[in-house]
Design a protein around this motif. Structure first.
Motif, PDB file in Angstrom:
ATOM      1  N   VAL A  31       0.793  -1.204   0.040  1.00 19.29           N
ATOM      2  CA  VAL A  31      -0.100  -0.011   0.116  1.00 19.29           C
ATOM      3  C   VAL A  31       0.965   1.197  -0.084  1.00 19.29           C
ATOM      4  CG1 VAL A  31      -1.852   1.294   1.148  1.00 19.29           C
ATOM      5  CG2 VAL A  31      -1.724  -1.224   1.415  1.00 19.29           C
ATOM      6  N   ARG A  32       0.711   1.909  -1.045  1.00 21.82           N
ATOM      7  CA  ARG A  32       1.281   3.226  -1.135  1.00 21.82           C
ATOM      8  C   ARG A  32       1.151   4.448  -0.096  1.00 21.82           C
ATOM      9  NH1 ARG A  32       0.492   7.095  -6.062  1.00 21.82           N
ATOM     10  NH2 ARG A  32      -1.379   6.705  -5.397  1.00 21.82           N
ATOM     11  N   SER A  33      -0.251   4.504   0.230  1.00 21.06           N
ATOM     12  CA  SER A  33      -0.757   5.619   1.229  1.00 21.06           C
ATOM     13  C   SER A  33      -2.113   5.097   1.765  1.00 21.06           C
ATOM     14  CB  SER A  33      -0.866   6.903   0.422  1.00 21.06           C
ATOM     15  OG  SER A  33      -2.043   6.524  -0.403  1.00 21.06           O
ATOM     16  N   ILE A  34      -3.036   5.224   1.547  1.00 19.12           N
ATOM     17  CA  ILE A  34      -4.413   4.540   2.120  1.00 19.12           C
ATOM     18  C   ILE A  34      -5.090   3.518   1.273  1.00 19.12           C
ATOM     19  CG2 ILE A  34      -4.699   7.000   3.366  1.00 19.12           C
ATOM     20  CD1 ILE A  34      -6.805   7.443   1.330  1.00 19.12           C
ATOM     21  N   LEU A  35      -6.000   2.801   1.810  1.00 22.69           N
ATOM     22  CA  LEU A  35      -6.867   1.810   1.260  1.00 22.69           C
ATOM     23  C   LEU A  35      -8.116   2.456   0.721  1.00 22.69           C
ATOM     24  CD1 LEU A  35      -5.129  -0.282   2.716  1.00 22.69           C
ATOM     25  CD2 LEU A  35      -7.183  -1.454   3.278  1.00 22.69           C
ATOM     26  N   LEU A  36      -8.148   2.023  -0.517  1.00 21.85           N
ATOM     27  CA  LEU A  36      -9.577   2.429  -1.347  1.00 21.85           C
ATOM     28  C   LEU A  36      -9.897   4.058  -1.296  1.00 21.85           C
ATOM     29  CD1 LEU A  36     -11.852  -0.113   0.413  1.00 21.85           C
ATOM     30  CD2 LEU A  36     -11.124  -0.205  -1.959  1.00 21.85           C
ATOM     31  N   ARG A  37      -8.811   4.650  -1.995  1.00 23.33           N
ATOM     32  CA  ARG A  37      -8.758   5.970  -1.819  1.00 23.33           C
ATOM     33  C   ARG A  37      -9.953   6.488  -2.743  1.00 23.33           C
ATOM     34  NH1 ARG A  37      -5.061   9.467  -1.493  1.00 23.33           N
ATOM     35  NH2 ARG A  37      -3.403   8.126  -1.691  1.00 23.33           N
ATOM     36  N   GLY A  38     -10.701   7.473  -2.142  1.00 21.38           N
ATOM     37  CA  GLY A  38     -12.031   7.949  -2.874  1.00 21.38           C
ATOM     38  C   GLY A  38     -13.300   7.445  -2.314  1.00 21.38           C
ATOM     39  N   PHE A  39     -13.190   6.308  -1.271  1.00 24.54           N
ATOM     40  CA  PHE A  39     -14.326   5.648  -0.661  1.00 24.54           C
ATOM     41  C   PHE A  39     -14.308   6.172   0.528  1.00 24.54           C
ATOM     42  CE2 PHE A  39     -13.356   3.110  -4.120  1.00 24.54           C
ATOM     43  CZ  PHE A  39     -14.189   1.910  -4.380  1.00 24.54           C
ATOM     44  N   ASP A  40     -15.529   5.923   1.181  1.00 22.97           N
ATOM     45  CA  ASP A  40     -15.796   6.422   2.615  1.00 22.97           C
ATOM     46  C   ASP A  40     -14.616   5.945   3.395  1.00 22.97           C
ATOM     47  OD1 ASP A  40     -17.863   7.315   4.652  1.00 22.97           O
ATOM     48  OD2 ASP A  40     -17.362   5.388   5.327  1.00 22.97           O
ATOM     49  N   ARG A  41     -14.169   6.754   4.361  1.00 17.95           N
ATOM     50  CA  ARG A  41     -13.001   6.351   5.167  1.00 17.95           C
ATOM     51  C   ARG A  41     -13.543   5.521   6.122  1.00 17.95           C
ATOM     52  NH1 ARG A  41      -9.008   5.388   3.724  1.00 17.95           N
ATOM     53  NH2 ARG A  41     -10.106   5.425   1.823  1.00 17.95           N
ATOM     54  N   GLU A  42     -14.499   5.607   7.005  1.00 18.12           N
ATOM     55  CA  GLU A  42     -14.992   4.609   7.906  1.00 18.12           C
ATOM     56  C   GLU A  42     -15.235   3.124   7.415  1.00 18.12           C
ATOM     57  OE1 GLU A  42     -18.636   3.758  11.205  1.00 18.12           O
ATOM     58  OE2 GLU A  42     -18.558   5.835  10.012  1.00 18.12           O
ATOM     59  N   CYS A  43     -15.725   2.871   6.082  1.00 17.39           N
ATOM     60  CA  CYS A  43     -16.008   1.726   5.575  1.00 17.39           C
ATOM     61  C   CYS A  43     -14.552   1.161   5.012  1.00 17.39           C
ATOM     62  CB  CYS A  43     -16.847   1.760   4.151  1.00 17.39           C
ATOM     63  SG  CYS A  43     -18.465   2.101   4.407  1.00 17.39           S
ATOM     64  N   ALA A  44     -13.722   1.997   4.753  1.00 14.89           N
ATOM     65  CA  ALA A  44     -12.227   1.406   4.519  1.00 14.89           C
ATOM     66  C   ALA A  44     -11.654   1.009   5.385  1.00 14.89           C
ATOM     67  CB  ALA A  44     -11.579   2.867   3.493  1.00 14.89           C
ATOM     68  N   ASP A  45     -11.772   1.806   6.651  1.00 13.53           N
ATOM     69  CA  ASP A  45     -11.029   1.324   7.810  1.00 13.53           C
ATOM     70  C   ASP A  45     -11.677  -0.093   8.216  1.00 13.53           C
ATOM     71  OD1 ASP A  45      -9.540   3.575   7.815  1.00 13.53           O
ATOM     72  OD2 ASP A  45     -10.666   4.708   9.181  1.00 13.53           O
ATOM     73  N   LYS A  46     -13.086  -0.184   8.135  1.00 16.57           N
ATOM     74  CA  LYS A  46     -13.427  -1.447   8.511  1.00 16.57           C
ATOM     75  C   LYS A  46     -12.941  -2.606   7.662  1.00 16.57           C
ATOM     76  CE  LYS A  46     -17.852   0.280  10.584  1.00 16.57           C
ATOM     77  NZ  LYS A  46     -17.579  -0.203  11.899  1.00 16.57           N
ATOM     78  N   ILE A  47     -12.918  -2.378   6.311  1.00 12.68           N
ATOM     79  CA  ILE A  47     -12.471  -3.340   5.374  1.00 12.68           C
ATOM     80  C   ILE A  47     -10.955  -3.664   5.765  1.00 12.68           C
ATOM     81  CG2 ILE A  47     -11.266  -3.858   3.115  1.00 12.68           C
ATOM     82  CD1 ILE A  47     -14.450  -2.127   2.259  1.00 12.68           C
ATOM     83  N   ASP A  48     -10.136  -2.732   6.076  1.00 13.13           N
ATOM     84  CA  ASP A  48      -8.741  -2.959   6.517  1.00 13.13           C
ATOM     85  C   ASP A  48      -8.759  -3.750   7.783  1.00 13.13           C
ATOM     86  OD1 ASP A  48      -6.119  -2.438   7.254  1.00 13.13           O
ATOM     87  OD2 ASP A  48      -6.259  -0.511   7.177  1.00 13.13           O
ATOM     88  N   ALA A  49      -9.371  -3.314   8.819  1.00 13.08           N
ATOM     89  CA  ALA A  49      -9.478  -4.361   9.982  1.00 13.08           C
ATOM     90  C   ALA A  49     -10.078  -5.696   9.719  1.00 13.08           C
ATOM     91  CB  ALA A  49     -10.439  -3.760  10.974  1.00 13.08           C
ATOM     92  N   TYR A  50     -10.852  -5.843   9.081  1.00 17.18           N
ATOM     93  CA  TYR A  50     -11.529  -6.990   8.590  1.00 17.18           C
ATOM     94  C   TYR A  50     -10.480  -8.070   7.872  1.00 17.18           C
ATOM     95  CZ  TYR A  50     -14.427 -11.097   6.653  1.00 17.18           C
ATOM     96  OH  TYR A  50     -15.083 -12.139   6.413  1.00 17.18           O
ATOM     97  N   MET A  51      -9.749  -7.306   7.052  1.00 21.22           N
ATOM     98  CA  MET A  51      -8.804  -8.197   6.244  1.00 21.22           C
ATOM     99  C   MET A  51      -7.663  -8.492   7.112  1.00 21.22           C
ATOM    100  SD  MET A  51      -9.002  -6.319   2.340  1.00 21.22           S
ATOM    101  CE  MET A  51      -8.110  -7.733   1.588  1.00 21.22           C
ATOM    102  N   ASN A  52      -7.359  -7.650   8.106  1.00 21.22           N
ATOM    103  CA  ASN A  52      -6.038  -8.067   8.872  1.00 21.22           C
ATOM    104  C   ASN A  52      -6.424  -9.048   9.773  1.00 21.22           C
ATOM    105  OD1 ASN A  52      -3.734  -6.401   9.017  1.00 21.22           O
ATOM    106  ND2 ASN A  52      -5.015  -4.656   8.941  1.00 21.22           N
ATOM    107  N   ASP A  53      -7.821  -8.911  10.330  1.00 19.50           N
ATOM    108  CA  ASP A  53      -8.221 -10.350  11.081  1.00 19.50           C
ATOM    109  C   ASP A  53      -8.377 -11.391  10.386  1.00 19.50           C
ATOM    110  OD1 ASP A  53      -8.529  -8.393  13.049  1.00 19.50           O
ATOM    111  OD2 ASP A  53     -10.800  -8.071  12.873  1.00 19.50           O
ATOM    112  N   HIS A  54      -8.201 -11.707   8.942  1.00 15.38           N
ATOM    113  CA  HIS A  54      -8.579 -12.719   8.339  1.00 15.38           C
ATOM    114  C   HIS A  54      -7.316 -13.080   7.556  1.00 15.38           C
ATOM    115  CE1 HIS A  54     -12.719 -11.931   9.296  1.00 15.38           C
ATOM    116  NE2 HIS A  54     -12.887 -13.170   9.329  1.00 15.38           N
TER     117      HIS A  54
END
Length: 84
Positions: A31-54
């Motif tokens: 990842v160069r900077s942030i996940l899912l640039r241009g998407f809702d930050r709260e949703c992107a953060d939840k996806i980040d946490a979910y993927m880390n957990d899995h």
């Protein structure tokens, strides 16, 4: 494949990382900077946490500098932070 590197944090890259991890493969997302640039930050953060957990690993903030085939036939990636 053995280990898989997905370069970038677009939805397509994250989707590929997710299904490969779901199949039990060792997956890392560069990842160069942030996940899912241009998407809702709260949703992107939840996806980040979910993927880390899995089981999806993230390298950040990095960009791949070099890809080279080594004797074993694998491809070695070198990143902007000096890691491999």
């Amino acid at each position: 494949p053995g280990k898989t590197l997905c370069v970038g944090a677009s939805y397509i890259s994250l989707e590929c990382a997710g299904f490969l991890a779901g199949l039990g493969l060792d997956v890392t997302v560069a990842v160069r900077s942030i996940l899912l640039r241009g998407f809702d930050r709260e949703c992107a953060d939840k996806i980040d946490a979910y993927m880390n957990d899995h089981g999806v690993k993230f390298k950040r903030p990095v960009t791949p500098l070099k890809l080279e085939k080594i004797e074993s036939g694998q491809i070695k990636a070198t990143f902007s932070d000096g890691s491999e």
